[in-house]
Design a protein around this motif. Sequence first.
Motif, PDB file in Angstrom:
ATOM      1  N   ARG A 169       0.879  -1.188   0.000  1.00 20.22           N
ATOM      2  CA  ARG A 169       0.000   0.000   0.000  1.00 20.22           C
ATOM      3  C   ARG A 169       0.907   1.227   0.000  1.00 20.22           C
ATOM      4  NH1 ARG A 169      -5.680   1.485   2.034  1.00 20.22           N
ATOM      5  NH2 ARG A 169      -5.926  -0.732   2.328  1.00 20.22           N
ATOM      6  N   ASN A 170       0.520   2.235  -0.775  1.00 19.22           N
ATOM      7  CA  ASN A 170       1.331   3.438  -0.918  1.00 19.22           C
ATOM      8  C   ASN A 170       0.468   4.666  -0.635  1.00 19.22           C
ATOM      9  OD1 ASN A 170       3.061   5.480  -1.688  1.00 19.22           O
ATOM     10  ND2 ASN A 170       2.979   5.011  -3.884  1.00 19.22           N
ATOM     11  N   PRO A 171       0.138   4.900   0.643  1.00 17.61           N
ATOM     12  CA  PRO A 171      -0.815   5.973   0.946  1.00 17.61           C
ATOM     13  C   PRO A 171      -0.347   7.356   0.501  1.00 17.61           C
ATOM     14  CG  PRO A 171       0.103   5.033   2.961  1.00 17.61           C
ATOM     15  CD  PRO A 171       0.534   4.152   1.841  1.00 17.61           C
ATOM     16  N   VAL A 172       0.954   7.594   0.478  1.00 15.54           N
ATOM     17  CA  VAL A 172       1.414   8.938   0.089  1.00 15.54           C
ATOM     18  C   VAL A 172       0.943   9.276  -1.329  1.00 15.54           C
ATOM     19  CG1 VAL A 172       3.469  10.328  -0.402  1.00 15.54           C
ATOM     20  CG2 VAL A 172       3.373   8.930   1.661  1.00 15.54           C
ATOM     21  N   SER A 173       0.889   8.270  -2.193  1.00 18.65           N
ATOM     22  CA  SER A 173       0.459   8.529  -3.570  1.00 18.65           C
ATOM     23  C   SER A 173      -1.005   8.208  -3.803  1.00 18.65           C
ATOM     24  CB  SER A 173       1.298   7.704  -4.553  1.00 18.65           C
ATOM     25  OG  SER A 173       2.639   8.098  -4.512  1.00 18.65           O
ATOM     26  N   THR A 174      -1.536   7.197  -3.096  1.00 15.59           N
ATOM     27  CA  THR A 174      -2.867   6.723  -3.498  1.00 15.59           C
ATOM     28  C   THR A 174      -3.891   6.647  -2.363  1.00 15.59           C
ATOM     29  OG1 THR A 174      -2.260   4.414  -3.143  1.00 15.59           O
ATOM     30  CG2 THR A 174      -1.854   5.306  -5.331  1.00 15.59           C
ATOM     31  N   ASN A 175      -3.522   7.014  -1.159  1.00 12.29           N
ATOM     32  CA  ASN A 175      -4.497   6.900  -0.056  1.00 12.29           C
ATOM     33  C   ASN A 175      -4.142   7.953   1.000  1.00 12.29           C
ATOM     34  OD1 ASN A 175      -5.818   3.933   1.670  1.00 12.29           O
ATOM     35  ND2 ASN A 175      -6.674   5.961   1.402  1.00 12.29           N
ATOM     36  N   ILE A 176      -4.141   9.209   0.557  1.00 11.86           N
ATOM     37  CA  ILE A 176      -3.546  10.296   1.331  1.00 11.86           C
ATOM     38  C   ILE A 176      -4.202  10.488   2.703  1.00 11.86           C
ATOM     39  CG2 ILE A 176      -4.986  12.131   0.307  1.00 11.86           C
ATOM     40  CD1 ILE A 176      -1.265  12.484   0.691  1.00 11.86           C
ATOM     41  N   SER A 177      -5.478  10.121   2.830  1.00  8.25           N
ATOM     42  CA  SER A 177      -6.135  10.364   4.122  1.00  8.25           C
ATOM     43  C   SER A 177      -5.591   9.447   5.228  1.00  8.25           C
ATOM     44  CB  SER A 177      -7.661  10.228   4.002  1.00  8.25           C
ATOM     45  OG  SER A 177      -7.991   8.959   3.523  1.00  8.25           O
ATOM     46  N   LEU A 178      -4.838   8.407   4.836  1.00  7.43           N
ATOM     47  CA  LEU A 178      -4.219   7.560   5.862  1.00  7.43           C
ATOM     48  C   LEU A 178      -2.960   8.195   6.441  1.00  7.43           C
ATOM     49  CD1 LEU A 178      -4.273   3.907   4.447  1.00  7.43           C
ATOM     50  CD2 LEU A 178      -5.634   4.833   6.320  1.00  7.43           C
ATOM     51  N   VAL A 179      -2.365   9.122   5.699  1.00  7.32           N
ATOM     52  CA  VAL A 179      -1.053   9.641   6.110  1.00  7.32           C
ATOM     53  C   VAL A 179      -1.105  10.324   7.480  1.00  7.32           C
ATOM     54  CG1 VAL A 179       0.823  11.215   5.480  1.00  7.32           C
ATOM     55  CG2 VAL A 179      -0.186   9.714   3.752  1.00  7.32           C
ATOM     56  N   PRO A 180      -2.071  11.221   7.740  1.00  6.40           N
ATOM     57  CA  PRO A 180      -2.094  11.819   9.091  1.00  6.40           C
ATOM     58  C   PRO A 180      -2.299  10.786  10.197  1.00  6.40           C
ATOM     59  CG  PRO A 180      -3.761  12.842   7.653  1.00  6.40           C
ATOM     60  CD  PRO A 180      -3.104  11.757   6.869  1.00  6.40           C
ATOM     61  N   ILE A 181      -3.059   9.738   9.887  1.00  2.97           N
ATOM     62  CA  ILE A 181      -3.294   8.678  10.887  1.00  2.97           C
ATOM     63  C   ILE A 181      -1.970   7.956  11.166  1.00  2.97           C
ATOM     64  CG2 ILE A 181      -4.466   6.454  11.244  1.00  2.97           C
ATOM     65  CD1 ILE A 181      -6.821   7.639   9.577  1.00  2.97           C
ATOM     66  N   ILE A 182      -1.253   7.625  10.102  1.00  2.00           N
ATOM     67  CA  ILE A 182       0.037   6.926  10.268  1.00  2.00           C
ATOM     68  C   ILE A 182       1.015   7.822  11.042  1.00  2.00           C
ATOM     69  CG2 ILE A 182       2.030   6.007   8.998  1.00  2.00           C
ATOM     70  CD1 ILE A 182      -0.012   5.267   6.745  1.00  2.00           C
ATOM     71  N   ARG A 183       0.996   9.107  10.722  1.00  2.00           N
ATOM     72  CA  ARG A 183       1.936  10.019  11.404  1.00  2.00           C
ATOM     73  C   ARG A 183       1.629  10.070  12.907  1.00  2.00           C
ATOM     74  NH1 ARG A 183       2.471  13.848   6.651  1.00  2.00           N
ATOM     75  NH2 ARG A 183       4.392  13.032   5.708  1.00  2.00           N
ATOM     76  N   LYS A 184       0.336  10.048  13.246  1.00  2.00           N
ATOM     77  CA  LYS A 184      -0.029  10.091  14.680  1.00  2.00           C
ATOM     78  C   LYS A 184       0.470   8.832  15.378  1.00  2.00           C
ATOM     79  CE  LYS A 184      -4.047  13.081  14.490  1.00  2.00           C
ATOM     80  NZ  LYS A 184      -5.467  13.134  14.241  1.00  2.00           N
ATOM     81  N   VAL A 185       0.307   7.678  14.701  1.00  2.00           N
ATOM     82  CA  VAL A 185       0.774   6.418  15.301  1.00  2.00           C
ATOM     83  C   VAL A 185       2.290   6.474  15.503  1.00  2.00           C
ATOM     84  CG1 VAL A 185       1.022   3.922  14.889  1.00  2.00           C
ATOM     85  CG2 VAL A 185      -1.157   5.062  14.393  1.00  2.00           C
ATOM     86  N   LYS A 186       2.966   6.996  14.515  1.00  2.00           N
ATOM     87  CA  LYS A 186       4.443   7.098  14.619  1.00  2.00           C
ATOM     88  C   LYS A 186       4.854   8.038  15.744  1.00  2.00           C
ATOM     89  CE  LYS A 186       7.411   7.404  11.271  1.00  2.00           C
ATOM     90  NZ  LYS A 186       8.319   6.355  10.884  1.00  2.00           N
TER      91      LYS A 186
END
Length: 892
Positions: A169-186
């Motif tokens: 899965r490549n959220p930065v290119s194809t599923n951008i709304s996951l990126v803030p969620i991933i950043r919070k987890v990180k």
Amino acid sequence: MTKTRIITSCTRDCPNTCGLVATVEDGRLVGLTGNPDHPLTSGVACHKTGKYIRRVYSPERITHPMVRKNGQWERVSWDEALDLVADTMKTVCEESGPEAILYYQGYGERTALKLLNKYFFNLLGGATTMYGSLCGGAGQGSQNLDFGERVSHDPLDHLNSNSIVLWARNPVSTNISLVPIIRKVKKRGGKVIVIDPAKSKSVALADHHIKPRPGGDGYLAMAATKLILAAGAEDREFLEKYSEGVEEYLAILERYSVEELCSLAGVPTSDALILANTFMKHGPTSTLLGWGLHRYEYAHHSIRPIDALGAVSGNIGVPGGGVSQGFEEYGPYDSQWWGDGLNPPRRQFLIPKVGEEILNAKNPAVRLIYVTAGNPLCMAPNSSRIAEAFGRAELVVYSGHFMDDTADLADVFLPATTFLEEDDVVASYGHNYVGPVNRAIEPVGECKSEFHMFYELASRFPFADWYRRPVDEWLQRICSPIWQQGGDLESLRREAFRLDAPMVPYEDKTFPTESGRFRFMTEFDPEHTAGDNAYPYKLLTIAPHGTICSERTVAEHEPLPVVTLNAQEAERGGMRDGMIVLVKSPVGEVRARLRADADMRRDVLVAERGGWTKAGHGLNLLTLDMASKVGNGTPFYETSVAVSPEPEVKARILLVQNSGRAPGGTFHKALERGGASLMLVRPADGESLPELPDAFDGLVVLGGPQHAFDDDASPYFPALMRLMREFDEAGKPVAGICLGAQLLARAHGARTWGMDALEFGFVRHALTPEGEADPLFMGIGELPGLMEFHEDSFDLPDGAGLLVQGDACANQCFRVGRVSYGFQFHLEVDSAVVENWINLFKRGEIDTYAEYKKLYGPAFFEAMEADLPLLVARSEDFCNRVAANWLKLVVG
Ligand code: SF4
């Protein structure tokens, strides 16, 4: 000025289905941004969104119905276009039955009202339709086997994860709304693993990147599972109480050692250890499957072991866990409005093999093809075969926005609205919200929504009353399951509605399988076929970062697609970064520009998909048309290719650009695609011209606003003219365009002069008898309208032959010397250049042209812009052919 903000949703082929706010000023769309009030996408929208405004108003967008007559597109009324479609449908149904009509509904847009397209065909008596997928079929099929039904965790539940595995899965290119969620987890210490044979942009989010062999993901999952079992860290309770087939699955694992599995996965054992440790030490772990995983014949051999890893590690039915793949975008609607019950079930074709299916169709053969929301000629595998199949149909009807690869094979073009010109409702395949689609602007030109097209078409049939109901009445019916969950249309017009779906699926550990248990894979007999040495690289045609699928214009294409290969492999094959290469598969070949990357696997060739074949980017000319064993998906990544340097560059061309506003455009791209390497020099910006033509095989001199007779303003002209003569004397072809043609005439002793008039716009000219016989215009036939933008002209040099003659300005194309050609018209323009030139006038940006403004007023430009897509398309076709002929002269 009135400014309004309209709440709407993005309906493009993208899992985010972002809530958007469209800003409209005096009826024109001026802004498109994320809606901060959307409960999930929360104001996020990708970089592709702002660019979408340009797409809505693109000079290449077709905004009037067109019918092909005698091989040429002609603008017609809606009535004429729809009468032709309806009459042909009736004839085909009467003579061959409704199955002789193929309805190809693509996945380009998946709104509620678009369900009714199929309803129309079912009212008609049924038609041949498509099944399977160019995208996620294999994943869905595999997860249905394991869980009974694929249900994903709500994206907000990933906030409960302590680690996230982005498996292809490549959220930065194809599923951008996951990126803030991933950043919070990180941010709170969570781990992120990216597993992808290609180096996607999401690797930047990862703590560790694992690069398995394409299709080797299942072995990696098995290796990690074995390590978890060896550590005694498995979820015994889940295995014993809530699953079936575990013994068989464990027996499959017993057949391999961890080392063997890692070797089959193409990764070091340390990668499997890192993955297993992530599951064991940083749980709960959310595994997010990407669409690349589906693109294999045996995709289920990867996806099912990944599901099993989730199960063994105790992540099924657990907040922050799960193996999530996607959501049902058509799930929230009342399926009776697909209309399947209206007529007996009809024939269906497999999407991954659409070309072969059409070609093999008998009793009846396919006579009419109707395509909506798709560009199969570009996006489906083995495009040559699809082109052959479409070429056999008596009528191809295409509803779309641009003259893309599929439109090129159509007979009727029905211009469709974008979601910004429509009222509708859209659900998502990336989350649990249904969003409003509210019309922000009036339809551009004469565009209609697909709903309104079928509404009008239905009025030509006896079942008109069944279909012809207002939009809101249909939405009330189609969305009735949403109303049963507490939604209502009025509220849905204002804000997204969350469907009644679990945050955490299978929390009670019961599954909709026969046994009510999670089902492990119990059979695993992979075929290990030896690779074909002739085709050593797996071709991974990944989702593009800058565009959605094939949503682009001709002008936006680079001359050639870019393919990325491991740097050492490139060196081994005698290739270097930036070089032009030939990519070959068993079914086709494509020229491309090579990017060498030291950080790539050595057995893959990576390229972004979606470029048009007509623009030289047809990567699906290479891919094999086959279907996955589970889920009827398309195994794009089963295609193996060879890469080799072009035997030699066919020609080295010097390209002299006199103005930034007059680039080489289509002429430049056609030469590059034809095998030429071009060196660009901008003498007007102080760059030096070569002294001699020795290093080149041909010369192109482009246009510019300078006067060819004014050496004081352009002191480099004498040197340039000398160079033009020297090329010719050496027998090396010269092409001068506009200013370049005037300089060519002057270089050969002729006078150039101001016309005291401006010739602007697309003008029809005629070939002279000498032109008809000239190799440059071989097979060209009648000339299309060609773009003019000049206020100077020239006399013909002694000995020159006039090849194209105009009415207002006679000398339009000539041949002089040994092999030099001057084109007064701008055969090189693309839509971007013409749009820029029109805007120079409209905005009064060039003083020189101010006096001509009264001649070229708003009515002139309005008429020109309305016809622009066709004018440019015809001019580009002409340019491509002339450039190919000119290149033949260069190559000799
Ligand atoms: S293309 Fe995708 S990410 Fe971009 S705005 Fe549309 S739904 Fe959102």
